[in-house]
Scaffold this motif. Structure first.
Motif, PDB file in Angstrom:
ATOM      1  N   ASP A 238      36.948 118.692  61.870  1.00  0.00           N
ATOM      2  CA  ASP A 238      36.672 119.816  62.750  1.00  0.00           C
ATOM      3  C   ASP A 238      37.497 121.047  62.398  1.00  0.00           C
ATOM      4  OD1 ASP A 238      38.984 118.578  63.434  1.00  0.00           O
ATOM      5  OD2 ASP A 238      38.493 118.234  65.543  1.00  0.00           O
ATOM      6  N   ASP A 239      38.599 120.882  61.674  1.00  0.00           N
ATOM      7  CA  ASP A 239      39.423 122.003  61.234  1.00  0.00           C
ATOM      8  C   ASP A 239      39.917 121.697  59.820  1.00  0.00           C
ATOM      9  OD1 ASP A 239      41.109 124.119  60.869  1.00  0.00           O
ATOM     10  OD2 ASP A 239      42.326 123.784  62.663  1.00  0.00           O
ATOM     11  N   PRO A 240      39.068 121.927  58.796  1.00  0.00           N
ATOM     12  CA  PRO A 240      39.381 121.449  57.442  1.00  0.00           C
ATOM     13  C   PRO A 240      40.717 121.907  56.894  1.00  0.00           C
ATOM     14  CG  PRO A 240      37.096 122.156  57.588  1.00  0.00           C
ATOM     15  CD  PRO A 240      37.744 122.558  58.868  1.00  0.00           C
ATOM     16  N   ALA A 241      41.016 123.199  56.977  1.00  0.00           N
ATOM     17  CA  ALA A 241      42.240 123.713  56.360  1.00  0.00           C
ATOM     18  C   ALA A 241      43.480 123.090  56.992  1.00  0.00           C
ATOM     19  CB  ALA A 241      42.292 125.230  56.477  1.00  0.00           C
ATOM     20  N   ARG A 242      43.515 123.044  58.311  1.00  0.00           N
ATOM     21  CA  ARG A 242      44.673 122.491  59.002  1.00  0.00           C
ATOM     22  C   ARG A 242      44.753 120.975  58.792  1.00  0.00           C
ATOM     23  NH1 ARG A 242      45.839 123.189  65.485  1.00  0.00           N
ATOM     24  NH2 ARG A 242      47.966 122.356  65.495  1.00  0.00           N
ATOM     25  N   SER A 243      43.607 120.309  58.813  1.00  0.00           N
ATOM     26  CA  SER A 243      43.580 118.850  58.684  1.00  0.00           C
ATOM     27  C   SER A 243      44.097 118.396  57.331  1.00  0.00           C
ATOM     28  CB  SER A 243      42.158 118.331  58.902  1.00  0.00           C
ATOM     29  OG  SER A 243      41.720 118.574  60.217  1.00  0.00           O
ATOM     30  N   VAL A 244      43.652 119.061  56.265  1.00  0.00           N
ATOM     31  CA  VAL A 244      44.084 118.627  54.936  1.00  0.00           C
ATOM     32  C   VAL A 244      45.566 118.886  54.736  1.00  0.00           C
ATOM     33  CG1 VAL A 244      43.625 120.754  53.626  1.00  0.00           C
ATOM     34  CG2 VAL A 244      43.384 118.535  52.517  1.00  0.00           C
ATOM     35  N   SER A 245      46.078 119.964  55.303  1.00  0.00           N
ATOM     36  CA  SER A 245      47.510 120.248  55.182  1.00  0.00           C
ATOM     37  C   SER A 245      48.332 119.136  55.817  1.00  0.00           C
ATOM     38  CB  SER A 245      47.843 121.586  55.859  1.00  0.00           C
ATOM     39  OG  SER A 245      47.199 122.655  55.213  1.00  0.00           O
ATOM     40  N   ARG A 246      47.949 118.745  57.045  1.00  0.00           N
ATOM     41  CA  ARG A 246      48.689 117.691  57.733  1.00  0.00           C
ATOM     42  C   ARG A 246      48.561 116.354  57.015  1.00  0.00           C
ATOM     43  NH1 ARG A 246      47.469 118.444  64.211  1.00  0.00           N
ATOM     44  NH2 ARG A 246      48.697 120.360  64.536  1.00  0.00           N
ATOM     45  N   ALA A 247      47.341 116.025  56.578  1.00  0.00           N
ATOM     46  CA  ALA A 247      47.111 114.719  55.948  1.00  0.00           C
ATOM     47  C   ALA A 247      47.886 114.592  54.647  1.00  0.00           C
ATOM     48  CB  ALA A 247      45.620 114.515  55.705  1.00  0.00           C
ATOM     49  N   VAL A 248      47.874 115.634  53.826  1.00  0.00           N
ATOM     50  CA  VAL A 248      48.578 115.580  52.539  1.00  0.00           C
ATOM     51  C   VAL A 248      50.080 115.492  52.761  1.00  0.00           C
ATOM     52  CG1 VAL A 248      49.131 116.883  50.455  1.00  0.00           C
ATOM     53  CG2 VAL A 248      46.770 116.716  51.225  1.00  0.00           C
ATOM     54  N   ARG A 249      50.595 116.300  53.697  1.00  0.00           N
ATOM     55  CA  ARG A 249      52.039 116.283  53.959  1.00  0.00           C
ATOM     56  C   ARG A 249      52.518 114.895  54.367  1.00  0.00           C
ATOM     57  NH1 ARG A 249      51.430 121.572  56.648  1.00  0.00           N
ATOM     58  NH2 ARG A 249      52.500 123.173  55.430  1.00  0.00           N
ATOM     59  N   SER A 250      51.790 114.287  55.306  1.00  0.00           N
ATOM     60  CA  SER A 250      52.244 112.992  55.829  1.00  0.00           C
ATOM     61  C   SER A 250      52.020 111.869  54.833  1.00  0.00           C
ATOM     62  CB  SER A 250      51.523 112.670  57.144  1.00  0.00           C
ATOM     63  OG  SER A 250      50.134 112.506  56.938  1.00  0.00           O
ATOM     64  N   ALA A 251      50.899 111.907  54.122  1.00  0.00           N
ATOM     65  CA  ALA A 251      50.524 110.777  53.273  1.00  0.00           C
ATOM     66  C   ALA A 251      51.470 110.592  52.096  1.00  0.00           C
ATOM     67  CB  ALA A 251      49.087 110.935  52.783  1.00  0.00           C
ATOM     68  N   VAL A 252      51.768 111.669  51.376  1.00  0.00           N
ATOM     69  CA  VAL A 252      52.522 111.500  50.131  1.00  0.00           C
ATOM     70  C   VAL A 252      53.928 110.965  50.394  1.00  0.00           C
ATOM     71  CG1 VAL A 252      51.205 113.178  48.807  1.00  0.00           C
ATOM     72  CG2 VAL A 252      53.135 113.965  50.150  1.00  0.00           C
ATOM     73  N   TRP A 253      54.589 111.447  51.441  1.00  0.00           N
ATOM     74  CA  TRP A 253      55.947 110.987  51.709  1.00  0.00           C
ATOM     75  C   TRP A 253      55.961 109.552  52.220  1.00  0.00           C
ATOM     76  CZ3 TRP A 253      59.788 113.445  49.654  1.00  0.00           C
ATOM     77  CH2 TRP A 253      59.703 114.817  49.431  1.00  0.00           C
ATOM     78  N   ARG A 254      55.039 109.242  53.124  1.00  0.00           N
ATOM     79  CA  ARG A 254      55.035 107.901  53.699  1.00  0.00           C
ATOM     80  C   ARG A 254      54.633 106.846  52.667  1.00  0.00           C
ATOM     81  NH1 ARG A 254      52.189 109.232  59.582  1.00  0.00           N
ATOM     82  NH2 ARG A 254      53.759 110.749  60.244  1.00  0.00           N
ATOM     83  N   ILE A 255      53.685 107.191  51.813  1.00  0.00           N
ATOM     84  CA  ILE A 255      53.266 106.234  50.790  1.00  0.00           C
ATOM     85  C   ILE A 255      54.393 105.974  49.798  1.00  0.00           C
ATOM     86  CG2 ILE A 255      51.758 105.999  48.772  1.00  0.00           C
ATOM     87  CD1 ILE A 255      49.549 107.226  50.571  1.00  0.00           C
ATOM     88  N   LEU A 256      55.096 107.035  49.423  1.00  0.00           N
ATOM     89  CA  LEU A 256      56.241 106.845  48.525  1.00  0.00           C
ATOM     90  C   LEU A 256      57.286 105.942  49.192  1.00  0.00           C
ATOM     91  CD1 LEU A 256      57.414 107.625  45.785  1.00  0.00           C
ATOM     92  CD2 LEU A 256      58.503 109.582  46.874  1.00  0.00           C
ATOM     93  N   PHE A 257      57.497 106.135  50.497  1.00  0.00           N
ATOM     94  CA  PHE A 257      58.438 105.295  51.231  1.00  0.00           C
ATOM     95  C   PHE A 257      57.973 103.844  51.257  1.00  0.00           C
ATOM     96  CE2 PHE A 257      59.457 103.289  55.347  1.00  0.00           C
ATOM     97  CZ  PHE A 257      60.837 103.198  55.218  1.00  0.00           C
ATOM     98  N   PHE A 258      56.669 103.626  51.533  1.00  0.00           N
ATOM     99  CA  PHE A 258      56.142 102.266  51.581  1.00  0.00           C
ATOM    100  C   PHE A 258      56.293 101.576  50.226  1.00  0.00           C
ATOM    101  CE2 PHE A 258      53.002 103.482  55.165  1.00  0.00           C
ATOM    102  CZ  PHE A 258      53.987 103.258  56.112  1.00  0.00           C
ATOM    103  N   TYR A 259      55.932 102.282  49.151  1.00  0.00           N
ATOM    104  CA  TYR A 259      55.962 101.680  47.822  1.00  0.00           C
ATOM    105  C   TYR A 259      57.394 101.376  47.386  1.00  0.00           C
ATOM    106  CZ  TYR A 259      51.027 102.230  46.509  1.00  0.00           C
ATOM    107  OH  TYR A 259      49.672 102.104  46.415  1.00  0.00           O
ATOM    108  N   VAL A 260      58.256 102.400  47.433  1.00  0.00           N
ATOM    109  CA  VAL A 260      59.632 102.212  46.965  1.00  0.00           C
ATOM    110  C   VAL A 260      60.384 101.260  47.890  1.00  0.00           C
ATOM    111  CG1 VAL A 260      61.823 103.373  46.500  1.00  0.00           C
ATOM    112  CG2 VAL A 260      59.673 104.460  45.833  1.00  0.00           C
ATOM    113  N   GLY A 261      60.142 101.380  49.201  1.00  0.00           N
ATOM    114  CA  GLY A 261      60.797 100.479  50.148  1.00  0.00           C
ATOM    115  C   GLY A 261      60.418  99.027  49.912  1.00  0.00           C
TER     116      GLY A 261
END
Length: 480
Positions: A238-261
């Motif tokens: 419903d809000d592409p620009a804002r949605s992709v910003s939030r999704a990319v920000r949260s995903a990359v850090w959390r995934i790196l944490f999950f993998y390395v952790g």
């Protein structure tokens, strides 16, 4: 059903509104970003990396994760400024020309349709183990039918499917990290503090030196593939620009944490040389801390992870080929959209190879998996490279034409983008000199060369048509 006009190539002006549905919510995109890359590559494939690098696999995952983060940040910058269902294919066209958009789009579509067939095959092998009386090819057929129907329905259904699939995977990782951390400190029943023995013993933290770290990175870097789908899905939020910003920000850090952790827990709890390639190190850890039926539990988690990835890849491939059709790079018949905003013909086109894999599983159930993977082994790196090059070209244009849309700027531009490109070049060189990875690079290079050849032929034809049209107009203008 309605037929939609082709969107002409443009500059960096804001793209026209997507004709697809806009019913994906922020929670769908966040979970899609988190769950899209948590699959069998992590739960099973990480064991091969550990046997290569030892405890230093933590460094391998850090290096691979940083590379993936840089690529996703570059892609996120462009997606936040110009949300599009074709994502990086659209940006490559704007930055480098039609040949680049054509090549990026079709290579990624090829990658996704092959991988979804591979995932259906892998999930079928697990299901066949549970019910040996049902042949593997039957399970592949069942999975393909179920997820084709799911993707033909409203996109919100896809979002809900993926949300709960991803939630289970994320929940499994979080529970593993909690249990593993408690075991490390001896806080579980019948456990003692582990200390640093497994990190410093058996040859030390770097048992195979720097070469082990590099080889380990080569073994794990492709596990980060799949994050790109979130930028494709953002166009249907419903809000592409804002949605992709939030999704990319949260995903990359959390995934790196999950993998390395996860890797830190595994190599701290178990001697690295006790693990066997091809077997899940997660199962080994759970067994070591006394979790009953650990193997069966992980089989269920891996099964769900594979079906989740299949679902996401079918979605991503259908939207990519739809975007190609919008720009005249695929048959216009694929532009038919249902009343609920689903490109059903694009879904059928994308699922066709998955159904063909039913026949392949019937004929060659034990070998087709390897050949499929070889065909797409390095395509992800080629696509990532086009993303980085496109961002280098478009950044200045975005700053000039729509600076207000630069809400997710690339870190340390342009140096971080160049660092990502150098990292990808190093991965390709490593693949060339690695006996196990070389066939993947050669097969994938052949596929890329074929797509580039088609793109070149199309460019020549387009140039001839433009020249012929110009000459025709000049001839008419000269007539009295």
């Amino acid at each position: 059903m309605r037929d939609l006009p082709s969107a002409p190539p443009g500059t960096t002006d804001e793209l026209p509104p997507e004709p697809l549905s806009h019913s994906l919510k922020q929670r769908h995109l966040t979970m899609l970003g988190l769950g899209g890359v948590i699959g069998a590559g992590l739960f099973v494939g990480s064991g091969a990396g550990i046997t290569i690098a030892g405890p230093a696999i933590i460094c391998s995952y850090l290096l691979a994760g940083i590379l993936a983060m840089l690529v996703m940040r570059a892609l996120g910058e462009m997606s936040a400024a110009m949300p599009a269902s074709g994502s990086f294919s659209v940006y490559a066209e704007k930055a480098l020309g039609r040949w680049a958009g054509f090549s990026a789009g079709w290579l990624y579509w090829f990658l996704l349709v092959v991988v979804l067939a591979v995932e259906a095959t892998a999930a079928a092998k697990i299901a066949n183990g549970w019910l040996p009386s049902v042949d593997q090819w039957v399970w592949v057929l069942v999975f393909m039918v179920v997820f084709t129907v799911s993707n033909l329905a409203a996109v919100r259904n896809f979002g809900e499917f993926e949300f709960w699939f991803a939630a289970l995977k994320v929940g499994a990782i979080v529970l593993f990290l909690i249990l593993g951390t408690l075991a490390v400190f001896g806080l579980l029943p019948d456990t003692d503090p582990i200390g640093m023995a497994n990190l410093t013993g058996q040859g030390g933290f770097f048992p195979n030196g720097a070469s082990g770290v590099v080889a380990g990175m080569l073994a794990v870097v492709f596990a980060f593939g799949g994050l790109e789908v979130v930028t494709i899905a953002a166009a249907e939020s419903d809000d592409p620009a804002r949605s992709v910003s939030r999704a990319v920000r949260s995903a990359v850090w959390r995934i790196l944490f999950f993998y390395v952790g996860s890797m830190l827990v595994i190599v701290t709890l178990l001697p690295w040389d006790s693990l066997t390639p091809g077997q899940s190190p997660y199962v080994a850890v759970l067994d070591s801390i006394g979790i009953a039926h650990a193997g069966q539990i992980m089989d269920v988690v891996i099964f769900v992870a594979l079906l989740s990835a299949l679902n996401a890849n079918l979605y991503g491939s259908s939207r990519m080929v739809f975007s190609l059709a919008e720009r005249g790079e695929a048959p216009r018949s694929l532009l038919k959209v249902s009343g609920s905003g689903v490109p059903r013909r694009a879904v059928f086109a994308s699922v066709a190879f998955g159904f063909f894999s039913v026949v392949l599983n019937l004929l060659w159930p034990d070998t087709i998996f390897l050949y499929m993977l070889n065909a797409v082994g390095a395509v992800l790196i080629f696509v990532w490279a086009l993303i980085a090059i496109s961002q280098l070209k478009l950044r200045k244009k975005i700053e000039r034409d729509m600076p207000e849309r630069l809400t997710l700027p690339m870190w340390l531009f342009p140096y971080a983008t160049w660092a990502a490109l150098i990292g990808m070049a190093m991965v390709l060189v490593l693949m060339l000199f690695d006996d196990s990875a070389r066939p993947q690079l050669l097969w994938s290079s052949g596929a890329a060369a074929a797509v580039l050849l088609v793109a070149w032929i199309r460019e020549i034809r387009a140039s001839r048509e433009i020249r012929a049209g110009r000459e025709s107009r000049e001839t008419r203008a000269e007539r009295p």
